[in-house]
Scaffold this active site. Structure first.
Site, PDB file in Angstrom:
ATOM      1  N   ASP A 270       4.536   2.867   6.987  1.00  0.00           N
ATOM      2  CA  ASP A 270       4.243   2.934   5.978  1.00  0.00           C
ATOM      3  C   ASP A 270       2.965   3.752   6.475  1.00  0.00           C
ATOM      4  OD1 ASP A 270       6.223   1.799   5.137  1.00  0.00           O
ATOM      5  OD2 ASP A 270       5.280   0.135   3.318  1.00  0.00           O
TER       6      ASP A 270
ATOM      7  N   LEU B  33       0.317  -7.510  22.113  1.00  0.00           N
ATOM      8  CA  LEU B  33      -0.028  -7.828  21.096  1.00  0.00           C
ATOM      9  C   LEU B  33      -1.871  -7.602  21.827  1.00  0.00           C
ATOM     10  CD1 LEU B  33       1.937 -10.334  21.124  1.00  0.00           C
ATOM     11  CD2 LEU B  33       1.994  -9.533  19.016  1.00  0.00           C
TER      12      LEU B  33
ATOM     13  N   ARG C 185      12.320  -0.697  31.464  1.00  0.00           N
ATOM     14  CA  ARG C 185      13.314  -0.510  29.711  1.00  0.00           C
ATOM     15  C   ARG C 185      13.548   1.012  30.071  1.00  0.00           C
ATOM     16  NH1 ARG C 185       8.683  -4.026  25.579  1.00  0.00           N
ATOM     17  NH2 ARG C 185       9.907  -5.824  26.464  1.00  0.00           N
TER      18      ARG C 185
ATOM     19  N   ALA D 120       0.706  -0.963   0.004  1.00  0.00           N
ATOM     20  CA  ALA D 120      -0.163  -0.192  -0.128  1.00  0.00           C
ATOM     21  C   ALA D 120       0.908   1.086   0.139  1.00  0.00           C
ATOM     22  CB  ALA D 120      -1.251   0.162   1.021  1.00  0.00           C
TER      23      ALA D 120
HETATM   24  C1  LIG Z   1      11.117  -9.426  18.515  1.00  0.00           C
HETATM   25  C2  LIG Z   1       9.750  -9.154  19.333  1.00  0.00           C
HETATM   26  C3  LIG Z   1       9.399  -9.906  20.372  1.00  0.00           C
HETATM   27  C4  LIG Z   1       8.144  -9.195  21.063  1.00  0.00           C
HETATM   28  N1  LIG Z   1       7.348  -9.604  22.009  1.00  0.00           N
HETATM   29  C5  LIG Z   1       6.673  -9.473  22.133  1.00  0.00           C
HETATM   30  C6  LIG Z   1       5.279  -9.952  23.882  1.00  0.00           C
HETATM   31  O1  LIG Z   1       6.110 -10.704  23.675  1.00  0.00           O
HETATM   32  N2  LIG Z   1       3.934  -9.086  23.862  1.00  0.00           N
HETATM   33  C7  LIG Z   1       3.535  -8.289  23.033  1.00  0.00           C
HETATM   34  O2  LIG Z   1       2.597  -7.564  23.652  1.00  0.00           O
HETATM   35  N3  LIG Z   1       4.512  -7.331  22.503  1.00  0.00           N
HETATM   36  C8  LIG Z   1       5.759  -8.068  21.902  1.00  0.00           C
HETATM   37  N4  LIG Z   1       6.257  -7.198  20.555  1.00  0.00           N
HETATM   38  C9  LIG Z   1       5.048  -6.086  20.070  1.00  0.00           C
HETATM   39  C10 LIG Z   1       4.303  -6.616  19.249  1.00  0.00           C
HETATM   40  O3  LIG Z   1       5.095  -8.054  18.491  1.00  0.00           O
HETATM   41  C11 LIG Z   1       3.681  -5.544  18.072  1.00  0.00           C
HETATM   42  O4  LIG Z   1       3.747  -4.340  18.887  1.00  0.00           O
HETATM   43  C12 LIG Z   1       3.271  -6.503  17.385  1.00  0.00           C
HETATM   44  O5  LIG Z   1       3.284  -7.321  16.484  1.00  0.00           O
HETATM   45  C13 LIG Z   1       2.299  -5.095  16.004  1.00  0.00           C
HETATM   46  O6  LIG Z   1       1.353  -6.027  16.088  1.00  0.00           O
HETATM   47  P1  LIG Z   1       1.117  -5.058  14.616  1.00  0.00           P
HETATM   48  O7  LIG Z   1      -0.105  -6.464  13.349  1.00  0.00           O
HETATM   49  O8  LIG Z   1       0.243  -3.430  14.588  1.00  0.00           O
HETATM   50  O9  LIG Z   1       2.134  -5.378  13.288  1.00  0.00           O
HETATM   51  P2  LIG Z   1       3.130  -6.294  12.649  1.00  0.00           P
HETATM   52  O10 LIG Z   1       2.229  -7.461  13.369  1.00  0.00           O
HETATM   53  O11 LIG Z   1       3.768  -5.984  12.594  1.00  0.00           O
HETATM   54  O12 LIG Z   1       2.247  -6.296  11.514  1.00  0.00           O
HETATM   55  C14 LIG Z   1       2.129  -5.577  10.151  1.00  0.00           C
HETATM   56  C15 LIG Z   1       2.310  -5.710   8.911  1.00  0.00           C
HETATM   57  O13 LIG Z   1       1.532  -5.352   7.872  1.00  0.00           O
HETATM   58  C16 LIG Z   1       2.162  -4.825   6.626  1.00  0.00           C
HETATM   59  N5  LIG Z   1       2.621  -3.721   6.169  1.00  0.00           N
HETATM   60  C17 LIG Z   1       3.496  -2.779   6.702  1.00  0.00           C
HETATM   61  N6  LIG Z   1       3.933  -1.678   5.685  1.00  0.00           N
HETATM   62  C18 LIG Z   1       2.870  -2.346   4.838  1.00  0.00           C
HETATM   63  C19 LIG Z   1       2.511  -1.916   3.646  1.00  0.00           C
HETATM   64  N7  LIG Z   1       2.568  -0.469   2.799  1.00  0.00           N
HETATM   65  N8  LIG Z   1       1.538  -2.558   2.941  1.00  0.00           N
HETATM   66  C20 LIG Z   1       1.449  -3.374   2.726  1.00  0.00           C
HETATM   67  N9  LIG Z   1       1.380  -4.568   3.731  1.00  0.00           N
HETATM   68  C21 LIG Z   1       2.565  -3.750   4.600  1.00  0.00           C
HETATM   69  C22 LIG Z   1       3.434  -6.045   7.071  1.00  0.00           C
HETATM   70  O14 LIG Z   1       4.169  -5.922   6.271  1.00  0.00           O
HETATM   71  C23 LIG Z   1       2.531  -6.698   8.007  1.00  0.00           C
HETATM   72  O15 LIG Z   1       2.929  -8.441   8.111  1.00  0.00           O
HETATM   73  C24 LIG Z   1       6.930  -7.857  19.921  1.00  0.00           C
HETATM   74  C25 LIG Z   1       8.266  -6.858  18.872  1.00  0.00           C
HETATM   75  C26 LIG Z   1       9.206  -7.955  18.243  1.00  0.00           C
HETATM   76  C27 LIG Z   1       9.661  -7.485  17.373  1.00  0.00           C
END
Ligand SMILES: Cc1cc2nc3c(=O)[nH]c(=O)nc-3n(C[C@H](O)[C@H](O)[C@H](O)COP(=O)(O)OP(=O)(O)OC[C@H]3O[C@@H](n4cnc5c(N)ncnc54)[C@H](O)[C@@H]3O)c2cc1C
Length: 380
Positions: free
Chosen positions: A55, A220, A122, A2
């Protein structure tokens, strides 16, 4: 991928983007949900995936959707650091089991920093590791007092081995890494933004739930709960199909630095510990690209260029948000103004109408009551 929200009469009617073959396409929708995650890729060491390039936040900015709290970037204190790079997260649970942060002389660096020492918040642990690294020290997570480390943390041990680190020595090299942004697209509990037709959930959104310093494991939960509430609540109307698109200025958007340069500058000038002098340097550097950052033109850009444009846009908001917030609070640490200030309580640095400069808004109690009332009506 997107690229941009399609807006007509101040309402979102879908997105433009590029398909797998790099062809431009438009998808019309009654409701568009931004769930594109965070922006860890703005920094050279990060726990985030390659896609975490902000993005959704940048496209919301261009469409005039309101964002806020962008200066609140959380750094995880203990990324495994191997071959000059971040190499995976070393969970806080290791410190919970007795792991200690030490320098190369074995000195416990958290000892006099906080009553909770290695289990301090943190931001406190990350900034202490950062200060030591800045002073030229190597910092390690000592696991010498963690019984059965490999049995308790098999995935982490395996990852360390894969990066050539001998876990048996009991010292894992660490650096702090960009981990989570508390700010984002302003949204209520079920993802409603200030523009019709566009919703935001997950890390791309800022509901205020994580305050200035997210507690581990809450994101999460927020993402899952937000998605469920949004599915119940969003208004689905017939999408508009005929949207006039502006002519593109092909020169304005092509001038962009390499990602590595952006990451290094963000690390140096707008990273874990910030100060006015450095933030102004970062702003000055970004300003030289402002024609490209703030251009609405995007459809001719490659995916790589579009990603860099988005990252520069978000870097602008983080840097200038941090300049505007003249205090330290949670993960926002200003070395030149180290205390929380009363006048900043219930105030947010906001980005709206796609403007280059932020506005400082008071969050009033009536707004909170409205949110609670809405929440009750959704969940009941
Ligand atoms: C290593 C790690 C460990 C973590 N551990 C924890 C935990 O134990 N507990 C907890 O609560 N949180 C944890 N977090 C934080 C949590 O995982 C994230 O905040 C959460 O996954 C975010 O979810 P989301 O669905 O918003 O985004 P994401 O899971 O990042 O998904 C975003 C999606 O959008 C897609 N995307 C992005 N830009 C575009 C675009 N322009 N066009 C189309 N698609 C796009 C990406 O490819 C991806 O698939 C952790 C994070 C990390 C990095």
């Amino acid at each position: 991928m997107a690229y941009d929200l399609l807006m007509t009469n101040d309402r979102c009617v879908g997105v433009t983007g590029k398909n797998k073959d790099g062809q431009l396409c438009s998808i019309y929708a009654a409701a568009t949900v931004i769930a594109s995650g965070g922006c860890g890729q703005l920094y050279p060491v990060t726990s985030n995936s390659e896609e975490a390039s902000s993005d959704g936040m940048a496209m919301a900015f261009r469409a005039g959707v309101r964002l806020k709290d962008m200066e609140f970037m959380q750094f995880h204190p203990t990324m495994l650091f191997a071959n000059g790079k971040g190499a995976g997260l070393l969970s806080e649970a290791i410190r919970g089991e007795g792991g200690k942060l030490v320098d190369e002389d074995g000195r416990a660096i958290m000892k006099h920093k906080h009553p909770l020492q290695d289990l301090a918040p943190r931001s406190v642990v990350a900034s202490t590791v950062f200060e030591n690294v800045q002073a030229g020290k190597e910092i390690f997570l000592s696991i010498k007092n963690v019984p059965d480390f490999e049995g308790k943390f098999p995935t982490i041990a395996e990852n360390a081995h894969a990066h050539g680190i001998d876990v048996g020595q009991g010292l894992l090299p660490v650096r702090p890494g960009a981990h989570f942004i508390m700010g984002g697209i302003e949204a209520n509990e079920w993802g409603r933004t200030n523009k019709e037709g566009v919703y935001a959930i997950g890390e791309a959104a800022c509901t205020g739930m994580h305050g200035a310093n997210r507690l581990a494991s809450n994101s999460l939960l927020e993402a899952a709960a937000g998605a469920l509430l949004l599915a119940k609540h969003m208004r689905v109307e017939k999408p508009e199909q005929n949207v006039h698109q502006e002519q593109q200025d092909t020169h304005a958007a092509a001038n962009m630095p390499e990602t590595q340069e952006l990451q290094e500058n963000m690390d140096q000038w707008a990273g874990i510990v910030k100060e006015k002098k450095n933030l102004l340097k970062m702003r000055g550097w970004l300003d030289a690209y402002s024609g490209s950052i703030f251009s609405q033109a995007s459809t001719f850009l490659t995916k790589n260029d579009m990603t860099r444009k988005n990252m520069m846009t978000t870097a602008w908001m983080i840097t200038n948000g941090a300049l505007a917030r003249t205090e330290s609070r949670g993960a926002h640490i200003r070395e030149d103004i180290p205390l929380e200030k009363r006048e900043w309580v219930r105030h947010a640095v906001c980005w709206e109408d796609g403007k280059m400069e932020p506005v400082i808004k008071r969050i009033d109690a009536a707004e909170d009551q409205e949110r609670v009332a809405e929440h009750v009506s959704v969940t009941s």
